[in-house]
Scaffold this motif. Structure first.
Motif, PDB file in Angstrom:
ATOM      1  N   LYS A   1       0.825  -1.207   0.000  1.00  0.00           N
ATOM      2  CA  LYS A   1       0.000   0.000   0.000  1.00  0.00           C
ATOM      3  C   LYS A   1       0.863   1.262   0.000  1.00  0.00           C
ATOM      4  O   LYS A   1       0.486   2.281  -0.581  1.00  0.00           O
ATOM      5  N   SER A   2       2.015   1.190   0.651  1.00  0.00           N
ATOM      6  CA  SER A   2       2.910   2.351   0.661  1.00  0.00           C
ATOM      7  C   SER A   2       3.388   2.663  -0.751  1.00  0.00           C
ATOM      8  O   SER A   2       3.458   3.834  -1.160  1.00  0.00           O
ATOM      9  N   PHE A   3       3.701   1.619  -1.504  1.00  0.00           N
ATOM     10  CA  PHE A   3       4.142   1.841  -2.883  1.00  0.00           C
ATOM     11  C   PHE A   3       2.988   2.356  -3.742  1.00  0.00           C
ATOM     12  O   PHE A   3       3.182   3.215  -4.616  1.00  0.00           O
ATOM     13  N   GLU A   4       1.786   1.842  -3.488  1.00  0.00           N
ATOM     14  CA  GLU A   4       0.612   2.331  -4.224  1.00  0.00           C
ATOM     15  C   GLU A   4       0.411   3.825  -3.989  1.00  0.00           C
ATOM     16  O   GLU A   4       0.043   4.564  -4.906  1.00  0.00           O
ATOM     17  N   ARG A   5       0.660   4.259  -2.759  1.00  0.00           N
ATOM     18  CA  ARG A   5       0.504   5.685  -2.448  1.00  0.00           C
ATOM     19  C   ARG A   5       1.547   6.534  -3.171  1.00  0.00           C
ATOM     20  O   ARG A   5       1.333   7.726  -3.393  1.00  0.00           O
ATOM     21  N   LEU A   6       2.661   5.940  -3.522  1.00  0.00           N
ATOM     22  CA  LEU A   6       3.654   6.647  -4.323  1.00  0.00           C
ATOM     23  C   LEU A   6       3.232   6.700  -5.794  1.00  0.00           C
ATOM     24  O   LEU A   6       3.473   7.694  -6.488  1.00  0.00           O
TER      25      LEU A   6
END
Length: 373
Positions: free
Chosen positions: A2-7
């Protein structure tokens, strides 16, 4: 993940935001549910100012909309929106061959590979669906297609009993959904007719994908109940009931001797938020009786807390001025053109209205409030 998705999310928005359908109101800066409702009402009420007119409104429901996205087709659409090929390929890879299983107690199903749809709870899913349906627009000026994620509303502005353009757009929507693997839930898709003419002829039934569409007197549209006569009593009654239920908890906090400041915070977050739900949509068209009923909730809360609170009218004025100010400052907003400055640069141009129901709607009311500053 999810952290990468937010990027990835802001990266994707940077390419697609300028090309998005202006009538898609979901997951975009300075867009809200109220904006979608207010603009829909403006289209309808402005049209109904002319004699011999009426509106047909189709509220479309999809079956598991997010689960039917085809990654290959999405990739094509993203490329058309100038998204870099590397990003498109990453998104396709992210959506394809996802392994899923079901756990029920101690039992676990066999693992299945899923290559359609977007994952539940995925940060990117809402935006990806908006991009997937971005090309679904109306081709006729008398038909407006308003979208809020998967909530799709087709508004036919009918003159002289000529419904041909509206019916063509309905058929076109059905064909578009079939081509793009979106399944219409015709049992939950409904239509409402807004017609103030004294003499009316029976309207021919509407079909969508060869299924008859149910005609209704009222509908829940983006959280607000809209009736065919555009009266707001059902919606306000629902808000009153919810607010009255929450007053119980405020009284319990009083019994627990909670500080007044904390009770005000509770009231603002839990009760006032209910009273002001879509207030810019219905306040100026509400009856005096309904406004007084809402204000009684405020007075009851004042007695419990022991301090003054903003009245319903004050809340409406502040919300409307704030909302209108943000629309006026955003040239990309579909309502921006309705809030134009006069050559003097000091006042907004008034919106011409012929009926009180149009005069009392959001945009004409907002112009009056901003000009009164």
């Amino acid at each position: 993940m999810k952290s990468f998705e937010r990027l990835v999310l802001p990266h994707l928005k940077s390419f697609t935001s300028p090309l998005l359908d202006p009538l898609q109101f979901a997951y975009r800066a300075n867009r809200s549910v109220d904006d979608a409702i207010n603009l829909a009402l403006h289209f309808i009420l402005q049209h109904l100012d002319s004699p011999g007119t009426y509106a047909r409104i189709l509220f479309v429901d999809f079956s598991s909309a997010f689960n039917t996205i085809l990654p290959s087709l999405l990739q094509e659409k993203l490329l058309q929106l100038n998204v870099p090929d590397s990003t498109c390929r990453w998104i396709s890879d992210f959506l394809m061959d996802r392994r899923q299983c079901v756990r029920l107690g101690k039992n676990v199903s066999t693992t299945q590979c899923i290559s359609t749809g977007t994952p539940q709870g995925c940060v990117l899913s809402p935006l990806l669906f908006s991009l997937y349906t971005n090309c679904c627009t109306s081709s006729h000026d008398s038909v407006k297609l308003i979208k809020f994620a998967d909530d799709t509303t087709l508004i036919g502005l009918i003159s002289n009993d000529d419904e041909s353009a509206y019916r063509r757009e309905v058929d076109r929507l059905g064909s578009w959904c079939s081509i793009n693997n979106l399944e219409l839930n015709t049992q939950k898709t409904v239509e409402m007719i807004v017609d103030y003419r004294k003499v009316t002829a029976p309207s021919p039934p509407l079909t969508l994908s060869d299924s008859p569409i149910t005609l209704v007197d009222y509908v829940r549209f983006l959280g607000t109940t809209i009736t065919q006569d555009l009266k707001w009593e059902p919606s306000i009654c629902s808000l009153l009931k919810k607010a009255q239920q929450r007053m119980y908890f405020l009284r319990q906090l009083k019994k627990a001797r909670l500080p007044a400041q904390m009770m005000v915070q509770f009231y603002t977050a839990i009760i006032e938020s209910i009273l002001t739900s879509s207030i810019t949509v219905w306040y100026t068209s509400a009856t005096t009786r309904d406004i007084n009923r809402l204000q009684r909730i405020v007075r009851s809360a004042e007695k419990v807390i022991g301090c003054s609170l903003p009245s319903v009218q004050e809340l409406y004025v502040s919300r409307t001025r704030g909302r209108a100010g943000r629309i006026a400052a955003d040239p990309s907003h579909p309502g921006h053109s309705l809030l134009k400055l006069l050559p003097s640069g000091r006042r907004l141009r008034s919106i011409r209205t012929r009926t009180s129901r149009h005069k009392n709607s959001f945009f004409p009311s907002a112009v009056r409030l901003l000009n009164a500053l």
